[in-house]
Enzyme design. Sequence first.
Site, PDB file in Angstrom:
ATOM      1  N   ARG A 250       0.854  -1.186   0.000  1.00  0.00           N
ATOM      2  CA  ARG A 250       0.000   0.000   0.000  1.00  0.00           C
ATOM      3  C   ARG A 250       0.893   1.241   0.000  1.00  0.00           C
ATOM      4  NH1 ARG A 250      -2.141  -3.794   3.510  1.00  0.00           N
ATOM      5  NH2 ARG A 250      -4.226  -4.552   2.938  1.00  0.00           N
ATOM      6  N   LYS A 277      -2.297  -1.922   7.618  1.00  0.00           N
ATOM      7  CA  LYS A 277      -3.733  -1.662   7.697  1.00  0.00           C
ATOM      8  C   LYS A 277      -4.433  -2.655   8.617  1.00  0.00           C
ATOM      9  CE  LYS A 277      -7.897  -1.399   4.814  1.00  0.00           C
ATOM     10  NZ  LYS A 277      -8.428  -1.493   3.443  1.00  0.00           N
ATOM     11  N   HIS A 340      -2.329   3.076  -5.305  1.00  0.00           N
ATOM     12  CA  HIS A 340      -2.911   1.821  -4.836  1.00  0.00           C
ATOM     13  C   HIS A 340      -3.149   0.848  -5.991  1.00  0.00           C
ATOM     14  CE1 HIS A 340      -5.437  -0.812  -2.361  1.00  0.00           C
ATOM     15  NE2 HIS A 340      -4.997  -0.147  -1.322  1.00  0.00           N
ATOM     16  N   ARG A 343      -1.217  -2.514  -6.732  1.00  0.00           N
ATOM     17  CA  ARG A 343      -1.625  -3.753  -6.081  1.00  0.00           C
ATOM     18  C   ARG A 343      -2.604  -4.525  -6.967  1.00  0.00           C
ATOM     19  NH1 ARG A 343      -0.913  -4.484  -0.887  1.00  0.00           N
ATOM     20  NH2 ARG A 343      -3.036  -5.107  -0.347  1.00  0.00           N
ATOM     21  N   TYR A 377      -3.456 -21.139  10.446  1.00  0.00           N
ATOM     22  CA  TYR A 377      -2.797 -22.283   9.826  1.00  0.00           C
ATOM     23  C   TYR A 377      -1.892 -21.849   8.676  1.00  0.00           C
ATOM     24  CZ  TYR A 377      -2.223 -26.504   7.023  1.00  0.00           C
ATOM     25  OH  TYR A 377      -1.703 -27.536   6.297  1.00  0.00           O
TER      26      TYR A 377
END
Length: 416
Positions: A250, A277, A340, A343, A377
């Site tokens: 970000r 974030k 942004h 991304r 996990y």
Amino acid sequence: MPQSEKRRTGLTANAVKHARPRETAYKLSDRDGLYLLVKPSGVRYWRMNYRFNGQQRTLSFGRWPEILLSDAREMLLEARRQLAKGLDPFEQAKLDKIAQSIAATNTFEAVAKEWLEKIEKEGLAAITLKKARWLLEQTYPALGKRPISAITAQELLLVLKKVEASKRYDTANRIRSTCSQVFRYAIATARAERDICSDLRGALVTARTNHRAAITTPTEAGGLLRALEDYDGNALTRIALRLLPHVFVRPGELRWAEWRDFDIEKAVWTIPDYKMKMRRPHAVPLSKQALAIIAEIEHDASYSSFLFPSLRALDRPMSDNTINAALRRLGFSKDQMTGHGFRAMAATLLNEMGTWNPDAIERQLAHADGNSIRRAYARGQYWDERVRMMQHWSDYLDQLRAGATILRPKFGHSGS
């Protein structure tokens, strides 16, 4: 009029109004122990004499005309009810004043500002704090001075509907969400019993989602990468622009990048939880190309702890608008590409390759898994694949920038 009838009838509003002061204070009796105390100054107080546990006590109900005769009689009745329950009205009045005092300091605005201070100490990004303050400030005129425990869902809905009426649907929903966090904080600190915002789910118009602008095709990505190489503005801004596609974090995470977060020998950038974030630490494998771009930065931590310090103050990172402003300078409109958007570009093109496990891509994007058990996990998984993926991604970007024809065979997802 017989004396017994006079005691039953008591005072009249007219008698109270025309009670004249004397040289000394005197009483005008009403009934059931209520009387009006008239001071030499002319000020008139409602009082009640009673006995509790064998002691004579006096309870004051307030001053006339703020408290009228009918009001005083209602207050007298409540005091007698308390006596019937074995409670001392004088002590109850003290407790009520304390409760009112506490409620006055626990207004919605006071609790909201306390919550803002808390999340600021937790290291929330400055831009996020600014947005939260702005959202809450829109509720203060109507709700700010109200005790937070007394606010109803209908009161908040009226505030939200006013915002919604101006067609700011997303803002109205964000205000509700932010208020919900304030109420949950109030519950945790014993200032409220429940989150009234939960009653308003479905009461507001849902805003249509507008995805951030991004370039997501190989051809357009190549053009973008060539444009970044030609950026002729500030040298550090050019480095940040060229690094961002390789790490696709970000923009705020890039702005706050500090030298201490980088292990150049191990080729990894570890972003602390307070800069993320989702408030979870995140590791970024650094490709050879990313390391080479970072090596172009001429200063070190002795000059500024930040890789990309502000031009005005070395102890602050570059402006949150720097990347987008540079893209605008290069000719990319806000509807074409944003900081942004790198991304989205990475997510789209990496998934289209068909080579990488989608979960590995999501982990590298630092997206939160909604399933807490699955997230726990998966925490240690995909690292080796992510290291390979990030190097492959940088090699791919080099080919796009060079204008090569990219073949994207569907090899199927690799194992984790």
